[in-house]
Scaffold this active site. Structure first.
Site, mmCIF file in Angstrom:
data_model
loop_
_atom_site.group_PDB
_atom_site.id
_atom_site.type_symbol
_atom_site.label_atom_id
_atom_site.label_comp_id
_atom_site.label_asym_id
_atom_site.label_seq_id
_atom_site.Cartn_x
_atom_site.Cartn_y
_atom_site.Cartn_z
ATOM 1 N N ARG A 210 0.862 -1.190 0.000
ATOM 2 C CA ARG A 210 0.000 0.000 0.000
ATOM 3 C C ARG A 210 0.895 1.236 0.000
ATOM 4 N NH1 ARG A 210 -5.088 -2.033 2.712
ATOM 5 N NH2 ARG A 210 -5.250 -4.062 1.671
ATOM 6 N N GLU A 212 0.576 4.121 0.905
ATOM 7 C CA GLU A 212 0.039 5.178 1.768
ATOM 8 C C GLU A 212 1.201 6.035 2.252
ATOM 9 O OE1 GLU A 212 -1.568 2.383 4.460
ATOM 10 O OE2 GLU A 212 -3.443 2.136 3.357
ATOM 11 N N ARG A 218 0.897 2.197 13.231
ATOM 12 C CA ARG A 218 0.047 1.037 12.954
ATOM 13 C C ARG A 218 -0.038 0.675 11.470
ATOM 14 N NH1 ARG A 218 -5.820 2.927 14.918
ATOM 15 N NH2 ARG A 218 -6.584 1.672 13.218
HETATM 16 P P1 AMO Z 1 -8.092 -4.004 4.691
HETATM 17 O O1 AMO Z 1 -7.488 -3.048 3.746
HETATM 18 O O2 AMO Z 1 -8.962 -3.457 5.761
HETATM 19 O O3 AMO Z 1 -8.969 -5.074 3.936
HETATM 20 O O4 AMO Z 1 -6.942 -4.862 5.343
HETATM 21 C C1 AMO Z 1 -7.216 -5.965 6.186
HETATM 22 C C2 AMO Z 1 -6.352 -5.895 7.440
HETATM 23 O O5 AMO Z 1 -4.983 -5.836 7.096
HETATM 24 C C3 AMO Z 1 -4.278 -4.981 7.983
HETATM 25 N N1 AMO Z 1 -3.736 -3.833 7.238
HETATM 26 C C4 AMO Z 1 -2.545 -3.253 7.458
HETATM 27 N N2 AMO Z 1 -1.580 -3.534 8.344
HETATM 28 C C5 AMO Z 1 -0.484 -2.752 8.325
HETATM 29 N N3 AMO Z 1 -0.300 -1.719 7.488
HETATM 30 C C6 AMO Z 1 -1.237 -1.400 6.577
HETATM 31 N N4 AMO Z 1 -1.036 -0.395 5.725
HETATM 32 C C7 AMO Z 1 -2.429 -2.195 6.533
HETATM 33 N N5 AMO Z 1 -3.545 -2.166 5.782
HETATM 34 C C8 AMO Z 1 -4.314 -3.169 6.216
HETATM 35 C C9 AMO Z 1 -5.283 -4.548 9.031
HETATM 36 C C10 AMO Z 1 -6.588 -4.660 8.282
HETATM 37 O O6 AMO Z 1 -7.693 -4.825 9.140
HETATM 38 N N6 AMO Z 1 -9.299 -7.246 1.072
HETATM 39 C C11 AMO Z 1 -9.716 -6.692 2.337
HETATM 40 C C12 AMO Z 1 -10.052 -7.748 3.348
HETATM 41 C C13 AMO Z 1 -11.284 -8.532 3.012
HETATM 42 O O7 AMO Z 1 -12.348 -7.914 2.877
HETATM 43 O O8 AMO Z 1 -11.186 -9.757 2.867
HETATM 44 C C14 AMO Z 1 -8.602 -5.785 2.836
HETATM 45 O O9 AMO Z 1 -7.494 -5.767 2.371
HETATM 46 O O10 AMO Z 1 -5.254 -5.463 10.108
#
Ligand code: AMO
Length: 424
Positions: A210, A212, A218
């Site tokens: 990602r 971001e 976090r």
């Molecule tokens: P989402 O984007 O909410 O959902 O991601 C799911 C979980 O992954 C973790 N997470 C992260 N951890 C660390 N850094 C990040 N940038 C980050 N982004 C996400 C979190 C989050 O809750 N495809 C959907 C899931 C689904 O619907 O099956 C998804 O990616 O714990």
């Protein structure tokens, strides 16, 4: 002679061959001590000038901390030695010298700040505390796999280079893929859905990227997710699976990582589950004057949920449609069959029932400003016999961080990738 691990040496009598790292050296002129460390523990080695021999005794003095040695010696009972045993050195050999001074403080309560520890992560991994985190993370992954295999789910691998966004949004790392533009996968979302429509129950441990830009304690730019997808299921079905899965993971960590939990001073309880709607959470937060967005929870609201429901996986469901990605099934005009799971005051997972109806999916892609043409293969996959399905994704580093009460998610990744870090 066969090498013994230190843990085994404590149970042995007679001669042993040990290999490991110099944890500490103490020199009392006629007698010298080394604390030797390997992955299983620590033991005291003793050299006595008159018995050990001049050469070996001299070598003991010159050893720097973290140098790697091999030792043959006699295991003896000793009231003064930690653990009640020590090894009287007969032969000692330097396998790999550690330069002095070390670039970071590798003592148990290291005074080196996290960024510098991460610059020297390979050396930080000599610390028992750091090792304990990754031993627990190993159990978390093992437990996830055990749980899923017991559920009858199929373990899957998905591509990491994909042609279009899988979550929507703009946080994509672009890749030049020969003549085409591609990107690093934001998730295996579209693929796990396509697979569940034939294999029914599927799971993966999948690396996601990602782009971001924010730098928080976090978020990572490269993280790993536990993914699950199930056919003939709605949000309620997969929330129940997720509750049992986290329950199982915590139970296994408590069973297999007693030593590590003690070292890290973590007391765990097996979590229970709580179901609550987004609207109900908004109401509760009003009472505490905590801001909740129209379609997202603030960090403060997540923290409050952790406080109100300790050791509980809080499923916030009936999530506003505008706050969920294009693939989540609408529930009426404004709500969705999407949810987030909050554990210990932070989101560990999101998921929901998916759209398996091509026309509705095209409508939702457009509503999110995405071009359905870029998702053609995915949309078409639902044209030839695709059942309803639902699933979720849990962040591996997030769940590790929360189980162990770590303050920064970077502590829970061996080699973190964040805005400022692509090395080591
Ligand atoms: P989402 O984007 O909410 O959902 O991601 C799911 C979980 O992954 C973790 N997470 C992260 N951890 C660390 N850094 C990040 N940038 C980050 N982004 C996400 C979190 C989050 O809750 N495809 C959907 C899931 C689904 O619907 O099956 C998804 O990616 O714990």
């Amino acid at each position: 002679m066969e090498r013994s691990y230190i843990e085994e040496a404590f149970k042995k009598k007679g001669k042993v061959l040990l290999k490991g790292w110099v944890h500490e050296v103490r020199d009392l002129s006629k007698i010298r001590f080394i604390i030797l460390r390997d992955i299983t523990g620590q033991i005291q080695l003793v050299g006595v000038k008159s018995e050990t021999g001049e050469k070996a005794f001299e070598l003991m003095k010159s050893l720097n901390r973290e140098s790697v040695i091999s030792v043959i010696g006699e295991v003896k009972d000793s009231k003064q030695a930690p653990g009640g045993k020590e090894v009287l050195i007969e032969k000692i050999e330097l396998i790999a010298k550690a330069e002095h001074p070390l670039p970071i403080d590798v003592s148990d309560f290291s005074k080196t700040e996290l960024p510098k520890r991460l610059d020297y992560r390979f050396l930080d991994l000599h610390r028992k505390q750091t090792q304990a985190i990754f031993k627990v993370q190993s159990t978390i992954q093992q437990a996830y796999m055990e749980f899923m295999i017991n559920e009858g789910a199929v373990m899957a691998q998905f591509p990491s280079i994909i042609g279009s966004s899988s979550e929507g949004g703009t946080d994509l790392f672009n890749v030049q893929y020969f003549e085409k533009k591609a990107c690093l996968s934001q998730s295996c979302q579209l693929y796990k859905q396509m697979l569940a429509c034939s294999m029914e129950k599927v799971f993966a441990i999948f690396t996601v990227w990602r782009a971001e830009k924010h730098n928080t304690v976090r978020h990572l730019n490269e993280s790993r997710q536990f993914d699950y997808e199930q056919a003939f299921a709605d949000d309620k079905v997969v929330m129940e699976v997720l509750g049992r899965c986290v329950h199982y993971i915590v139970k296994r960590v408590m069973e297999l990582n007693k030593k590590e939990l003690e070292l890290l001073e973590v007391k765990l309880k097996i979590p229970t589950t709580k179901y609550i709607t987004f609207a109900q959470v908004s109401e509760i937060m009003k009472k505490y004057k905590i801001h909740v967005g129209k379609d997202d929870l603030s960090g403060e609201a997540e923290e409050k949920l952790g406080e109100l429901y300790p050791d509980t996986i809080v499923f916030v469901h009936d999530w506003p449609l505008s706050g969920k990605p294009f693939y989540i099934m609408p529930k009426g005009k404004d709500l969705s069959y999407g949810f987030d799971a909050i554990y210990k005051g932070m989101e560990i997972s999101s998921g929901g029932q998916r759209i398996h109806l091509p026309d509705l999916l095209i409508e939702r892609l457009k509503a999110k400003g995405l071009d359905p043409k870029q998702f053609k293969a995915y949309v078409d996959s639902f044209r030839y016999g695709a059942p309803m399905h639902a699933g979720w994704g849990v962040g591996l580093e997030r769940i590790t961080m929360l189980i162990l009460g770590l303050k920064n998610i970077r502590e829970a990744v061996l080699f973190p990738r964040d805005r400022d870090r692509v090395s080591p």
